[in-house]
Design an enzyme around this catalytic site. Structure first.
Site, PDB file in Angstrom:
ATOM      1  N   GLY A  34       0.538  -2.070  -0.241  1.00 55.06           N
ATOM      2  CA  GLY A  34      -0.080  -0.151   0.158  1.00 55.06           C
ATOM      3  C   GLY A  34       0.287   0.909  -0.200  1.00 55.06           C
ATOM      4  NE  ARG A  66      -2.868  -2.264   2.367  1.00 54.00           N
ATOM      5  CZ  ARG A  66      -3.175  -3.954   2.199  1.00 54.00           C
ATOM      6  NH1 ARG A  66      -4.680  -3.803   1.111  1.00 54.00           N
ATOM      7  NH2 ARG A  66      -2.815  -4.867   2.377  1.00 54.00           N
ATOM      8  CE  LYS A  79       1.272  -7.722  -3.297  1.00 53.26           C
ATOM      9  NZ  LYS A  79       1.936  -6.828  -2.016  1.00 53.26           N
ATOM     10  CG  ASP A 123       4.995  -6.036   5.860  1.00 55.44           C
ATOM     11  OD1 ASP A 123       5.692  -6.336   5.574  1.00 55.44           O
ATOM     12  OD2 ASP A 123       3.390  -6.604   4.959  1.00 55.44           O
ATOM     13  CG  ASN A 124       8.820  -8.127   8.182  1.00 51.44           C
ATOM     14  OD1 ASN A 124       9.889  -7.579   8.588  1.00 51.44           O
ATOM     15  ND2 ASN A 124       8.839  -7.834   6.651  1.00 51.44           N
ATOM     16  CB  CYS A 168      18.487   5.647  17.180  1.00 45.35           C
ATOM     17  SG  CYS A 168      20.306   6.020  16.790  1.00 45.35           S
ATOM     18  CB  CYS A 179      -1.570  -3.451   7.928  1.00 49.56           C
ATOM     19  SG  CYS A 179      -1.235  -4.147   6.358  1.00 49.56           S
TER      20      CYS A 179
HETATM   21 ZN   LIG Z   1      21.347   4.384  15.457  1.00 50.04          ZN
END
Ligand SMILES: [Zn+2]
Length: 242
Positions: A34, A66, A79, A123-124, A168, A179
């Site tokens: 998406g 989407r 894809k 997405d992960n 960080c 999602c």
């Molecule tokens: Zn860092």
């Protein structure tokens, strides 16, 4: 070329030189969901020179709400193959390389070190950390974008030899959700993808990005935008060891 990109070239911030600069850039896009779909679509139509697309998923019916580059006849196809074909139909001058497998940090580093910029549309969490580390160690700037439920966020890291970086910001336990189980409103990743491409175009055209080391958080329900300054984390496993 002048007619095709005349609306860009008319901008005093872009001109012929800016458009030419765009043509010489190679962008690595990780994830064609998406967020990655609209990001890739607008880069192709804007006149980017080359895209390297990485995604190993097949197109599923649940993507269609989407992931706007896909239609019903694409179901079951890879894809990257479908996106390449569609982007070249929009812009036949665009060069597109595709990678349909998951890569290690070292493999990512090797490939993205030859590119100008990375768009992390994955997405992960695990993939985000890998691409973040590879981009940091290769000194290639990166924009991370993500969307879930009614919320989206993005951040730019220039990776010019010092932090901060994605690691960080997030501890190991955060952003494990995606999602798939939590849902997302169809337009939220679309907007984040367009914002990532917009920010990237600004940087290529020499317009200062206001999102360097700044995490932009968007909540559609309240329609609020928040900015958080990201400082280098002295305990970061990626940027504090260099
Ligand atoms: Zn860092």
């Amino acid at each position: 070329m002048n007619n095709r990109y005349s609306r860009h070239i008319s901008l005093k911030e872009v001109g012929d030189q800016g458009q030419d600069r765009l043509l010489k850039k190679t962008i690595f896009i990780l994830g064609l969901g998406g967020i990655g779909s609209p990001a890739a679509l607008y880069l192709a139509s804007s006149g980017i020179g080359r895209l390297v697309l990485n995604d190993f998923d097949l197109i599923d019916e649940s993507n269609l709400s989407r992931q706007i580059l896909f239609n019903e006849s694409d179901l079951g196809n890879l894809k990257v193959d479908v996106v390449k074909k569609k982007l070249n139909a929009i812009n036949s001058n665009l060069k597109v390389d595709t990678i349909d497998e998951k890569l290690s940090v070292n493999e990512y580093s090797k490939i993205i070190s030859k590119t100008s910029f990375v768009l992390d549309c994955s997405d992960n969490f695990e993939t985000r950390l890998s691409i973040s580390q590879a981009a940091y160690e290769s000194n290639i700037p990166i924009i991370h974008g993500s969307a879930i439920r009614f919320e989206g966020q993005l951040v730019v890291f220039l990776n010019n030899g010092k932090g901060p970086c994605y690691s960080c910001v997030y501890s190991d336990n955060e952003w494990l959700e995606n999602c798939q189980g939590n849902g997302v409103l169809s337009t939220v990743p679309g907007l984040i993808g367009l914002m990532m491409t917009s920010e990237l175009l600004k940087i290529i055209f020499g317009i200062k990005s206001q999102l360097v080391n700044i995490l932009l958080l968007w909540d559609l329900k309240d329609n609020t935008w928040k900015k958080l300054n990201i400082k280098p984390n002295p305990n970061c496993k990626i940027c504090s060891r260099c």
